[in-house]
Design a protein around this motif. Structure first.
Motif, PDB file in Angstrom:
ATOM      1  N   UNK A 149       0.838  -1.203   0.000  1.00  0.00           N
ATOM      2  CA  UNK A 149       0.000   0.000   0.000  1.00  0.00           C
ATOM      3  C   UNK A 149       0.871   1.250   0.000  1.00  0.00           C
ATOM      4  N   UNK A 150       0.238   2.397  -0.096  1.00  0.00           N
ATOM      5  CA  UNK A 150       0.953   3.663  -0.215  1.00  0.00           C
ATOM      6  C   UNK A 150       1.952   3.871   0.917  1.00  0.00           C
ATOM      7  N   UNK A 151       3.198   4.155   0.561  1.00  0.00           N
ATOM      8  CA  UNK A 151       4.233   4.423   1.558  1.00  0.00           C
ATOM      9  C   UNK A 151       4.993   3.211   2.032  1.00  0.00           C
ATOM     10  N   UNK A 152       4.519   2.011   1.734  1.00  0.00           N
ATOM     11  CA  UNK A 152       5.234   0.809   2.151  1.00  0.00           C
ATOM     12  C   UNK A 152       5.347   0.707   3.658  1.00  0.00           C
ATOM     13  N   UNK A 153       6.525   0.362   4.138  1.00  0.00           N
ATOM     14  CA  UNK A 153       6.759   0.211   5.576  1.00  0.00           C
ATOM     15  C   UNK A 153       7.162   1.520   6.258  1.00  0.00           C
ATOM     16  N   UNK A 154       7.146   2.597   5.516  1.00  0.00           N
ATOM     17  CA  UNK A 154       7.270   3.962   6.034  1.00  0.00           C
ATOM     18  C   UNK A 154       8.658   4.297   6.565  1.00  0.00           C
ATOM     19  N   UNK A 155       9.187   3.510   7.522  1.00  0.00           N
ATOM     20  CA  UNK A 155      10.456   3.835   8.158  1.00  0.00           C
ATOM     21  C   UNK A 155      11.362   2.608   8.229  1.00  0.00           C
ATOM     22  N   UNK A 156      12.655   2.867   8.376  1.00  0.00           N
ATOM     23  CA  UNK A 156      13.611   1.764   8.403  1.00  0.00           C
ATOM     24  C   UNK A 156      13.559   0.950   9.683  1.00  0.00           C
ATOM     25  N   UNK A 164       1.881   3.967 -10.370  1.00  0.00           N
ATOM     26  CA  UNK A 164       2.543   2.914 -11.147  1.00  0.00           C
ATOM     27  C   UNK A 164       2.583   1.603 -10.371  1.00  0.00           C
ATOM     28  N   UNK A 165       2.799   1.688  -9.073  1.00  0.00           N
ATOM     29  CA  UNK A 165       2.806   0.481  -8.240  1.00  0.00           C
ATOM     30  C   UNK A 165       1.432  -0.188  -8.278  1.00  0.00           C
ATOM     31  N   UNK A 166       0.392   0.614  -8.112  1.00  0.00           N
ATOM     32  CA  UNK A 166      -0.972   0.063  -8.193  1.00  0.00           C
ATOM     33  C   UNK A 166      -1.223  -0.544  -9.576  1.00  0.00           C
ATOM     34  N   UNK A 206      13.884   2.140  -1.260  1.00  0.00           N
ATOM     35  CA  UNK A 206      13.481   1.365  -0.084  1.00  0.00           C
ATOM     36  C   UNK A 206      11.999   1.026  -0.139  1.00  0.00           C
ATOM     37  N   UNK A 207      11.187   1.960  -0.610  1.00  0.00           N
ATOM     38  CA  UNK A 207       9.758   1.706  -0.720  1.00  0.00           C
ATOM     39  C   UNK A 207       9.479   0.594  -1.742  1.00  0.00           C
ATOM     40  N   UNK A 208      10.230   0.583  -2.853  1.00  0.00           N
ATOM     41  CA  UNK A 208      10.066  -0.477  -3.852  1.00  0.00           C
ATOM     42  C   UNK A 208      10.534  -1.828  -3.316  1.00  0.00           C
ATOM     43  N   UNK A 209      11.569  -1.816  -2.496  1.00  0.00           N
ATOM     44  CA  UNK A 209      12.022  -3.068  -1.890  1.00  0.00           C
ATOM     45  C   UNK A 209      10.936  -3.641  -0.974  1.00  0.00           C
ATOM     46  N   UNK A 210      10.231  -2.761  -0.238  1.00  0.00           N
ATOM     47  CA  UNK A 210       9.090  -3.234   0.559  1.00  0.00           C
ATOM     48  C   UNK A 210       8.127  -4.013  -0.329  1.00  0.00           C
ATOM     49  N   UNK A 211       7.807  -3.423  -1.471  1.00  0.00           N
ATOM     50  CA  UNK A 211       6.847  -4.012  -2.403  1.00  0.00           C
ATOM     51  C   UNK A 211       7.339  -5.345  -2.951  1.00  0.00           C
ATOM     52  N   UNK A 212       8.585  -5.377  -3.447  1.00  0.00           N
ATOM     53  CA  UNK A 212       9.097  -6.571  -4.122  1.00  0.00           C
ATOM     54  C   UNK A 212       9.302  -7.737  -3.151  1.00  0.00           C
ATOM     55  N   UNK A 213       9.731  -7.429  -1.934  1.00  0.00           N
ATOM     56  CA  UNK A 213       9.932  -8.490  -0.939  1.00  0.00           C
ATOM     57  C   UNK A 213       8.612  -9.201  -0.638  1.00  0.00           C
ATOM     58  N   UNK A 214       7.531  -8.426  -0.608  1.00  0.00           N
ATOM     59  CA  UNK A 214       6.226  -8.972  -0.232  1.00  0.00           C
ATOM     60  C   UNK A 214       5.428  -9.490  -1.419  1.00  0.00           C
ATOM     61  N   UNK A 215       6.002  -9.475  -2.622  1.00  0.00           N
ATOM     62  CA  UNK A 215       5.240  -9.806  -3.832  1.00  0.00           C
ATOM     63  C   UNK A 215       5.895 -10.935  -4.614  1.00  0.00           C
ATOM     64  N   UNK A 216       5.231 -11.314  -5.697  1.00  0.00           N
ATOM     65  CA  UNK A 216       5.775 -12.314  -6.615  1.00  0.00           C
ATOM     66  C   UNK A 216       7.086 -11.823  -7.203  1.00  0.00           C
ATOM     67  N   UNK A 217       7.987 -12.753  -7.490  1.00  0.00           N
ATOM     68  CA  UNK A 217       9.325 -12.372  -7.956  1.00  0.00           C
ATOM     69  C   UNK A 217       9.315 -11.687  -9.323  1.00  0.00           C
ATOM     70  N   UNK A 218       8.196 -11.784 -10.056  1.00  0.00           N
ATOM     71  CA  UNK A 218       8.126 -11.157 -11.377  1.00  0.00           C
ATOM     72  C   UNK A 218       7.470  -9.774 -11.352  1.00  0.00           C
ATOM     73  N   UNK A 219       7.097  -9.283 -10.182  1.00  0.00           N
ATOM     74  CA  UNK A 219       6.464  -7.966 -10.135  1.00  0.00           C
ATOM     75  C   UNK A 219       7.358  -6.850 -10.696  1.00  0.00           C
TER      76      UNK A 219
END
Length: 398
Positions: A65-72, A309-311, A252-265
């Motif tokens: 979702x918007x912002x991912x995990x927000x902070x490190x 774009x993420x959505x 970092x926000x994109x890494x949040x997304x890719x870690x939690x998603x399918x490897x082809x996202x």
């Protein structure tokens, strides 16, 4: 060595600090609004019960979702949880065994890794790029972790860009946890890229074209006419955009997304970027270098709507899952590949060329004889006399 620094970054209150172990602790905030405040409260709550299925689902939703995990501080907690499950972090870091300098320098991939890591200075926050000792420590740790990972499986092959992925984890998790999560990722999300050849990587990249064909036939035809291929998206996909993007919070926000998603996202996000750029692409000259440059430059455009774009990437993946478009992608790839001429055609062409040459020589000789008959007779007579003279001289000598 303790390095204490706190530097304001480009986005308001974004800060970068270093703890006593040299770890980067980034409180990089994508959004400081009410939504992010609520998400922080939710993530704090989820962190209290980190071993349940419900928690994993909740963290995954936050990542996408918007912002991912927000902070490190949340990334430091939840990245290992999403990748490693409920493994004991303390045990994983305690069991880490460093390589000696001799072991590192003897490694077969050392030189290539060293060269790539040495070029990765721009990946670090500006606050430490001038702190030579800190950067040197990070680079030494990065080289060591990469080489240790390669030694865990002989089927793993280093690729340029792997260091870009790992340096991002290193800045958040430190050396020991980076090694632990990367060992898992090279068997899952990054496995395709670590094959001996780039064939599998190229295969998955052509999924973009199957998406283009279904979403925007005009754009698809234009890209095919320009023979754009997939090279433009290669660094985006194999480095999770970390090599191409200059914005660390966004990486970092994109890494949040890719870690939690399918490897082809990452492939679908690349497709979403191109579809977003369709008007600019169609206005561009229909030549591969021109479109390649346009797309490469666009990735750091401040106006690029990454949340949208993420959505879009997740919607595209849901609408056109890999298993449904893989065959079409392969066919498009085969159509796009340069066709070598068949062997029999090459032989035919070679034979035709030889016949043509002999035909030209014959026509020249025939024309010469017809235009100069007396001269031709004189030359022919001289050659015959010379032949018999040498023949009898040879016989009498023997």
């Amino acid at each position: 060595m303790t390095v204490s620094s706190e530097v304001n970054k480009c986005n308001g209150d974004d800060r970068v600090t270093h703890n006593e172990d040299g770890e980067l602790l980034n409180d990089l905030t994508v959004d400081t609004g009410t939504e992010s405040t609520e998400k922080r409260a939710l993530l704090d709550k989820l962190g209290g019960e980190i071993d349940s299925i419900e928690v994993k689902e909740g963290v995954t939703r936050c990542c996408c979702s918007c912002g991912g995990l927000v902070e490190n501080r949340f990334r430091e907690k939840f990245w290992p949880f999403l990748i490693l499950g409920d493994s004991d972090k303390e045990a994983l870091t305690k069991d880490y065994e460093s390589l000696t300098k001799e072991e590192i320098e003897r490694h077969k991939d050392y030189y290539q890794v060293y060269v790539d890591v040495s070029r990765s200075l721009k990946r670090f926050p500006p606050s430490i790029q001038t702190e030579g000792s800190v950067v040197e420590k990070y680079m030494d740790d990065l080289i060591e972790v990469i080489l240790k990972i390669l030694d865990t499986d002989t089927e793993l092959h280093y690729y340029q860009g792997f260091h870009d992925v790992l340096v991002t984890f290193l800045m958040v998790l430190g050396k020991e946890l980076t090694f632990a999560v990367a060992c898992k990722l090279v068997q899952s999300h990054l496995r395709v890229f670590m094959s001996k050849t780039m064939k599998e990587t190229n295969d998955v990249l052509y999924l973009m074209y199957a998406v283009f064909e279904k979403e925007d036939k005009k754009l698809f035809d234009y890209l095919m006419s320009a023979e754009l291929g997939t090279i433009f998206a290669l660094p985006w996909v194999i480095t999770w955009f970390s090599h191409s993007l200059n914005d660390l919070p966004l990486v970092l926000r994109l890494f949040d997304l890719f870690i939690a998603s399918d490897h082809l996202l990452p492939v679908y996000l690349s497709a979403a970027v191109v579809l977003h750029m369709r008007d600019s692409v169609l206005d561009c000259e229909c030549e591969m270098p021109m479109i390649h440059k346009l797309l490469g430059d666009s990735i750091n455009d401040p106006q690029m709507p990454w949340s949208k774009l993420i959505d879009s990437s997740m919607h595209l993946m849901q609408t056109y899952p890999p298993q449904k478009i893989a065959k079409r992608a392969k066919l498009i790839q085969d159509i796009s590949a340069p066709k070598p001429r068949a062997r029999h055609q090459q032989q035919k062409n070679s034979g035709s060329t030889l016949v043509s040459k002999y035909h030209s020589v014959f026509n020249f000789v025939f024309s010469f004889v017809r235009e100069r008959p007396l001269f031709t007779v004189a030359v022919a007579t001289s050659l015959v006399l010379a032949y018999f003279f040498n023949y009898y001289r040879f016989k009498s000598g023997s």
